[in-house]
Every structure is written in C-alpha cells, then in structure tokens.
Motif scaffolding. Structure first.
Motif: not given
Length: 361
Positions: A249, A266, A285, A296, A339-341, A355
């Motif tokens: 994250t 990502g 991502i 997303t 940003v969540q990977l 990321v």
C-alpha cells in the motif's frame, strides 16, 4: 464503505490502516501524511540522453539491482534506475511525500523505495522506517529493529537504527510534528533520518538483522514543501506482496488548486525481465481517495494510446502487450490518495511487485 475506527488520520491528511481483514478494508492504506512517488526505470540507454519531453533516459547508478534486490554498488547494468525530471519553475500542482507499507525480507524480498529531488535547490526530507510502533495500530508481524539506509550513486550516504540514537533526534521529532506524521515513542526501535539533499536520485532501503521478514512502513516527507525551485518527483516502492497485512500500500498527495495528471502502475510479471524470479503473476491496483474508490485496474489496456504516450512521456519502461501488469492514467483533484497493490488472483503464490506513481507535466 465506512472508515474503520482504527485508522489514524493525521492533521495533514492520509490514512494509516491496521488489522488483517483483507485488502478492501483495513489493509487499504498506511499513509501518515501527504505522500507521493518515485519511478523505476531500466538502465538501457546512454548517458545524458533525454526523450522528447526532456525526461532523462540514461541509467542512474545507485538504484536497485534487479537480480539481487540490493543497491547497485558495483555498476552492474542490470539495475532498476530512476529518471530525473527538472522543471524550470515548479508549479504548485504536484505530488508530494510518500508512505508505503509492505513486508520486507532479504535479497529480492527487501522493501526498497526510490525517490527523486528535481530542481536547482537542496531539499530537507524526513525519512522514516517504522516497524515496532506499527504494533500499536494492530499490525502483528512487524520488523522489530529496522535499519534505514539512504543510498545515492553507489554510496551509502546516511544510515540509522533507532531514531533516538541520531544526533539530531530532537529535530527529527519536530520535523515529524510539522509534517503531520504520527509521533514515534522515544523507546521505540523505529528509525529515521532528517537530511538536506541536493537534487538527484536516491534509494531508501530497509533491513532488519534480527528477523527474517516483517511488515514495515517507509515514509518520505518533504519538510519544506513550499520551496519553488525543488520538489519531489516520481516515487516507487518494490516489495513482496502477500494477503492480509502483506498487501503493498502506497500513499501520496496532490497539492495545488487544479487537477493533476498522474500515472499509477503495478508491475509484477515484467520484473522478470530485470532478473527477479519470484514476481507477482497478476497484480491489481486500486486507487482510493479517503473511503471512495477512484479507479481500479487488473491487466493494463495495451491498446490505449493515452497510456502508451504517458509511458513515453515519463520514460517508464515498456510493459509488454498482453502482460498482466496494471496501469491507470488519472486526472486527480487535490487531496490525499492511496494506492493498493494486491494479488488479483487472490490465491498463492504471492510474489514481488513494484508500485509506481508518476506525475505528468
């Protein structure tokens, strides 16, 4: 989606998440202030070359060795390097600061962050590697004694283990308060550096000599964000991606008064082209602003002319057509973003991913 009660919201924005109930909830964000990005670029071109937008395409030695995950201290061309963009008069619209939470281990599983200072003046930055204090927010598997190393041009220029051991510990605490970062207990073994840095590319690496792996929060704060002639541009973090607390994250802030174009990537399978073996096969991502999902992506749109143009503009390495890497080109209003990977497949095996967050001119 309602914000979880165990999220910490510092005064200048950002979200810290604890818990382990999955990427859609409490593992979404680990951001303790305004956050932004650095970019990784393969060393494939000749010195002093630039693209049509003026972004240098030459490798910068001192990045991350693609095979070992260690700093490129030997001049090995197999390197994930960082291109530098130096604007004339920096606009107020920019991305600033970075927070990234990830699992850090050894070799290619080490957590590595890169950042660039662009411009003509030096910049004061606060760098932190937070491990033990994460336990106060419900993170269970933390690095117990993180060592924070700062590297430029193959040279270790600063290092800290235990922030209160630093000669400028009082200044570090004051800078954290100014930046809106949560305070580190004086008894904690978290690490921090307060440094004045000239424009250029830098690598921040986190290691722990006492454990095999654990969760760590890496932060890069711009202590003087109002400086006109220097700025943080482009940030990236490479780390292993797991489920639960191991979701990678990152966070950043768009400053100014008008929207800013930002490229978010990502990268998993394409890292194999740079010598990494255990890469994440199918990264996804997701970008959030607060509790709201902005966008997303799972499998980038290789037919998008806009994405291809953006890659070229910022000198990002090419993602092969049909690869399962992820990418988003967004116009973002000023504010704090996460940003969540994660692993789109939602099943093992996990793997290493990168990321990247780029600001476009």
């Amino acid at each position: 989606m309602a914000r979880q009660s165990n999220w910490v919201l510092p005064s200048e924005g950002g979200v810290f998440t604890s818990g382990s109930e999955g990427p859609a909830a409490a593992n979404r964000a680990v951001i303790s202030g305004p956050g932004a990005s650095v970019v990784a670029n393969p060393a494939t071109s000749n010195s002093n070359q630039t693209n049509s937008s003026g972004h240098p395409t030459n490798p910068i030695i001192g990045g991350v060795n693609g095979s070992t995950g260690n700093p490129n201290l030997s001049g090995n061309p197999n390197v994930v390097a960082i291109p530098v963009t130096v604007p004339g008069n920096a606009p107020t619209e920019r991305i600033s600061n970075l927070s990234a939470r990830a699992v850090s281990g050894s070799a290619e599983n080490q957590s590595i962050a890169g950042f660039v200072i662009a411009g003509t003046e030096s910049k004061t930055l606060l760098l932190r590697a937070v491990g033990p204090t994460l336990a106060d927010f419900g993170v269970s598997r933390v690095i117990s004694a993180p060592v924070l190393d700062l590297i430029q041009n193959q040279t270790l220029i600063a290092s800290n283990q235990g922030w209160t051991n630093a000669t400028n510990a009082a200044a570090i605490a004051a800078a954290a308060e100014t930046a809106g970062a949560f305070p580190l207990p004086e008894t904690a073994a978290d690490s921090a550096l307060l440094v004045d840095l000239q424009p250029g590319a830098y690598t921040a690496m986190v290691r722990d000599d006492t454990v095999t792996e654990g969760v760590v929060l890496v932060e890069v704060y711009d202590v003087n964000p109002s400086a006109v002639h220097s700025r943080l541009v482009n940030l990236s973090t490479r780390a292993p991606v797991e489920s639960g607390e191991g979701v990678l994250t990152a966070g950043f802030v768009v400053t100014g008064a008008v929207p800013k174009q930002v490229l978010v990537r990502g990268v998993g399978p394409t890292l194999q082209e740079f010598g990494l073996s255990q890469t994440l096969a199918d990264p996804q991502i997701t970008v959030y602003q607060g509790d709201t999902e902005v966008a997303t992506n799972n499998n980038w749109d290789h037919g998008s002319d806009a994405l291809t143009t953006a890659f070229n503009t910022v000198s990002a390495f090419v993602l092969p057509a049909g690869s399962t890497d992820a990418a988003l080109l967004l116009s973002l209003q000023p504010g704090t973003y996460t940003v969540q990977l994660s692993n789109a497949d939602a099943t093992p095996p996990d793997g290493v991913a990168l990321v990247e967050i780029y600001e476009l001119p």
